[in-house]
Enzyme design. Structure first.
Site, PDB file in Angstrom:
ATOM      1  N   TYR A 143     -33.914  17.796 -28.894  1.00 16.24           N
ATOM      2  CA  TYR A 143     -33.106  18.370 -29.974  1.00 16.24           C
ATOM      3  C   TYR A 143     -33.025  17.361 -31.095  1.00 16.24           C
ATOM      4  CZ  TYR A 143     -29.124  20.940 -32.061  1.00 16.24           C
ATOM      5  OH  TYR A 143     -28.285  21.640 -32.901  1.00 16.24           O
ATOM      6  N   LYS A 171     -36.220  21.563 -30.233  1.00 10.05           N
ATOM      7  CA  LYS A 171     -35.315  22.359 -31.053  1.00 10.05           C
ATOM      8  C   LYS A 171     -35.195  21.605 -32.369  1.00 10.05           C
ATOM      9  CE  LYS A 171     -30.627  24.155 -31.598  1.00 10.05           C
ATOM     10  NZ  LYS A 171     -29.242  24.211 -31.070  1.00 10.05           N
ATOM     11  N   VAL A 211     -33.710  28.714 -31.356  1.00  7.63           N
ATOM     12  CA  VAL A 211     -32.491  28.494 -30.571  1.00  7.63           C
ATOM     13  C   VAL A 211     -31.362  28.746 -31.557  1.00  7.63           C
ATOM     14  CG1 VAL A 211     -31.127  26.917 -29.183  1.00  7.63           C
ATOM     15  CG2 VAL A 211     -33.626  26.774 -29.114  1.00  7.63           C
TER      16      VAL A 211
END
Length: 302
Positions: A143, A171, A211
């Site tokens: 992320y 992400k 996401v």
């Protein structure tokens, strides 16, 4: 004639970073957690859910609550959707502990955020993410969100991390499509937009999905947008992108969890209050959320 793109989607196309329902007194509502997860998979069309992300108020849940959340969601929807556990912290040892707990609880994958606040150098990020990947057998979605963490995962670091067999994707909330393009050109990482409004632009440089946060409400339409682009219907994807922009951006008029929980409550779905230091949505914020939804062709009951 169009040809659908052939790309790896390790967690599907549509992933929602799920909020964590609480009871009126702020305790974890595990029955509500399961009902909301079921709704997001069966009604909103999610291929996977992220549990214990920022949207799930992970800064305010205990390690025991985090494990209970993963277990509850796996039990509810783990037979028909992937369950990714957010385990990232700014302490490598603690992150590994959470990763092992999530694996034990039945998670199918991990979301690991860049260590925040202590601002490690790139060598530290490489060591951190590699240590987590070595500690479990689960696939990992990195992320990258420098506006929260304070440090980006640089292109060279991402390319090096991509060599690890369990680091499968990103992400991407960096907001730098040039950097994203370079990573995608030099690795086989699967990229998921971490910013709802930039999903279509991200698809154009090789991302595979989202996401999302607004996808608590826009799941079917967002999935249609992704699939339209994949089959070459760029005009159709653009029309959906424009239609959904009021909610893609509107849920972030204040911290996203606050407005998602307000919208879920309007729809009679499990949500409950937020935990301090967050505060629940005001009447004006709820009215604006209704207006944003209406602009997308969606309705929240009065």
């Amino acid at each position: 004639m169009t040809q659908e793109l052939s790309v790896a989607r390790p967690f599907g196309e549509l992933i929602t970073a799920m909020v964590s329902p609480f009871t009126a007194d702020g305790a974890l509502d595990l029955d509500g957690v399961q009902r909301l997860a079921t709704h997001l998979v069966d009604e909103q069309g999610n291929d996977a859910l992220v549990i214990n992300g920022t949207a799930g108020e992970s800064p305010t849940t205990t390690d025991a609550e985090k494990e209970a959340l993963v277990r509850a969601v796996v039990e509810a929807v783990g037979d028909r959707a992937k369950v990714l556990a957010g385990v990232g912290t700014n302490d490598t040892r603690h992150t590994i502990e959470l990763a092992l707990g999530a694996e034990k609880a039945g998670a199918h994958g991990l979301l690991v955020v860049t260590p925040y606040y202590n601002k490690p150098p790139q060598a530290g990020l490489l060591r951190h993410f590699t240590a987590v990947a070595e500690a479990t057998g689960l696939p990992i979605l990195l992320y990258d969100i420098p506006h929260r963490s304070g440090v980006p995962i640089e292109t060279e670091t991402l390319v090096r991390l991509a060599a690890h067999p369990r680091i499968v994707g990103v992400k991407d909330a960096k907001g730098d499509l040039t950097a994203t393009s370079w990573v995608l050109a030099r690795s086989d990482l699967a990229y998921y937009s971490g910013d709802d409004a930039t999903t279509l632009p991200a698809l154009s440089v090789g991302a595979v999905g989202i996401v999302g946060t607004s996808t608590h409400f826009t799941g079917p339409q967002t999935k249609q947008m992704i699939q339209a682009y994949a089959r070459g219907d760029v005009a159709g994807a653009l029309a959906l992108h424009r239609r959904l922009m009021p909610l893609f951006t509107g849920v972030f008029r204040t911290q996203g969890t606050i407005l998602v929980k307000a919208g879920l409550a309007l729809r009679g779905l499990p949500a409950g209050p937020v935990r301090s230091p967050l505060v629940d949505a005001t009447a004006d914020q709820v009215a604006q959320l209704r207006a944003d939804a209406a602009a997308c062709g969606l309705e929240f009951p009065a």
